[in-house]
Design a protein around this motif. Structure first.
Motif, PDB file in Angstrom:
ATOM      1  N   ARG A 216       0.797  -1.228   0.000  1.00  0.00           N
ATOM      2  CA  ARG A 216       0.000   0.000   0.000  1.00  0.00           C
ATOM      3  C   ARG A 216       0.830   1.278   0.000  1.00  0.00           C
ATOM      4  O   ARG A 216       0.368   2.323  -0.437  1.00  0.00           O
ATOM      5  CB  ARG A 216      -0.940   0.006   1.224  1.00  0.00           C
ATOM      6  N   GLY A 221      -0.083   1.864  -5.034  1.00  0.00           N
ATOM      7  CA  GLY A 221      -0.909   1.535  -3.877  1.00  0.00           C
ATOM      8  C   GLY A 221      -1.824   2.671  -3.491  1.00  0.00           C
ATOM      9  O   GLY A 221      -2.976   2.451  -3.105  1.00  0.00           O
ATOM     10  N   THR A 222      -1.348   3.905  -3.608  1.00  0.00           N
ATOM     11  CA  THR A 222      -2.191   5.052  -3.257  1.00  0.00           C
ATOM     12  C   THR A 222      -3.292   5.272  -4.284  1.00  0.00           C
ATOM     13  O   THR A 222      -4.394   5.693  -3.933  1.00  0.00           O
ATOM     14  CB  THR A 222      -1.358   6.337  -3.106  1.00  0.00           C
ATOM     15  N   ALA A 225      -5.889   2.801  -3.517  1.00  0.00           N
ATOM     16  CA  ALA A 225      -6.572   3.217  -2.282  1.00  0.00           C
ATOM     17  C   ALA A 225      -7.558   4.347  -2.547  1.00  0.00           C
ATOM     18  O   ALA A 225      -8.636   4.405  -1.946  1.00  0.00           O
ATOM     19  CB  ALA A 225      -5.549   3.635  -1.231  1.00  0.00           C
ATOM     20  N   ASP A 226      -7.207   5.261  -3.442  1.00  0.00           N
ATOM     21  CA  ASP A 226      -8.123   6.347  -3.780  1.00  0.00           C
ATOM     22  C   ASP A 226      -9.442   5.801  -4.335  1.00  0.00           C
ATOM     23  O   ASP A 226     -10.510   6.372  -4.111  1.00  0.00           O
ATOM     24  CB  ASP A 226      -7.484   7.295  -4.792  1.00  0.00           C
ATOM     25  N   GLY A 228     -10.613   2.948  -3.453  1.00  0.00           N
ATOM     26  CA  GLY A 228     -11.193   2.089  -2.435  1.00  0.00           C
ATOM     27  C   GLY A 228     -11.130   0.615  -2.771  1.00  0.00           C
ATOM     28  O   GLY A 228     -11.870  -0.189  -2.191  1.00  0.00           O
ATOM     29  N   ARG A 231      -7.254  -5.153  -1.346  1.00  0.00           N
ATOM     30  CA  ARG A 231      -5.938  -5.704  -1.626  1.00  0.00           C
ATOM     31  C   ARG A 231      -5.837  -7.081  -0.970  1.00  0.00           C
ATOM     32  O   ARG A 231      -6.432  -7.313   0.095  1.00  0.00           O
ATOM     33  CB  ARG A 231      -4.823  -4.792  -1.070  1.00  0.00           C
TER      34      ARG A 231
END
Length: 322
Positions: A216, A221-222, A225-226, A228, A231
């Protein structure tokens, strides 16, 4: 993969172009330069302390791929840039017509100081983690703005470098366009709950190194994550959140609902050619369900910027929601 131009990407490009045109100046050059850049200056807080930079730098040298993406995203064509990797000179997903006159000034973490000096830059941007050992020499050539590190803090680095380039207003437009596009793609994936229920594995074969399962705490990874996106549990074991290193015989650890994979370097030398299509590979859930996708390594792992991120969002939408 075919990449479509989204409405948000067009808005981003228009906003940057209009703002950039408004910044043109015919004023005299800054201290130490006769290139016609603005005579004023301002102070930028950097990883190496406060640095005074020209108000409107015109001869910029960038020392990493993220900084190259940032410059092009903000409408600044650098006069010099370091080499992205062993196989291509500069990032291949950026508009190549804008890069044709950019001079190669060495490799990442090994800039050619003589070549940089010959370009007579009025600003150099990079990072402490890459080039701290050359900071004094670089600063003697031109004001040098370093972020602390690379990868995961790419958004903060972007804002710092935008400030150094005198393009903070344009940067705000870029960030807003990206956030709008993230919301669009998340909705296309079925909304936040559906995105969270989709485990995405990022697999990178490395020429000369172990294969990596990215965690992450890195650029890609970001971006995930943005959106959602979920993983796989294996990334929780990533050292410093960055990546889990595996051998070719452990490629089954990359399993998830979706796998995006690439090679840094030659696919044969990296082990990709041997692994993809092998028995362990064929048994992966994502492979059996035709949800394992090869991607451009420069775009997904090397670019580390908003232009790359916009194109990655397009590819995620195309592969998962198309």
């Amino acid at each position: 993969m075919n990449r479509r131009i989204t409405a948000s990407a067009l808005a981003l490009a228009c906003a940057v172009t209009l703002a950039a045109c408004g910044d043109d100046s015919d004023s005299a050059g800054s201290e130490g330069s006769d290139d016609g850049s603005g005579g004023g200056s301002r102070t930028v807080e950097t990883a190496m302390g406060p640095v005074e930079v020209p108000e409107d730098p015109e001869r910029v040298v960038v020392l990493d791929t993220a900084e190259l993406d940032t410059a092009i995203t903000l409408g600044v064509v650098p006069v010099g840039a370091v080499q992205a990797d062993a196989t291509r000179e500069f990032l291949d997903y950026l508009p190549q017509d804008q890069l044709s006159d950019v001079r190669n000034v060495g490799n990442i973490a090994a800039p050619n100081l003589e070549a940089i000096h010959e370009l007579d830059p009025d600003l150099i941007i990079g990072s402490k983690v890459r080039d701290e050992q050359s900071y004094d020499e670089l600063s003697a050539i031109a004001p040098t703005v370093f972020s602390e590190t690379v990868g995961a803090p790419w958004k903060e680095n972007f804002l710092m470098h935008a400030e150094a380039l005198g393009r903070s207003a344009e940067a705000e437009e870029v960030v807003a366009a990206y956030e709008t596009r993230v919301a669009e793609v998340t909705e296309a994936l079925g909304g936040p709950e559906a995105a969270a229920a989709t485990e995405v594995s990022m697999l990178r074969f490395i020429d000369g190194g172990n294969t990596r399962l990215y965690g992450r705490e890195n650029y890609i990874g970001t971006v995930l994550a943005d959106l959602g996106l979920g993983r796989p549990a294996v990334v929780d074991d990533a050292t410093d959140g960055f990546a889990v290193e595996v051998s070719p015989e452990q490629v089954d650890q990359a399993d998830g609902d979706v796998i995006y994979y690439s090679s840094y370097g030659d696919p044969d030398a990296s082990g990709e050619d041997a692994a993809v299509g092998g028995p362990l590979w064929e048994d992966l859930t994502a492979v059996r369900e035709n949800r394992a996708f090869p991607v451009n390594d420069q775009l997904w792992f090397l670019g580390i910027g908003y232009t790359a991120a916009e194109q990655i969002l397009d590819e995620i939408e195309e592969t998962l929601a198309g």
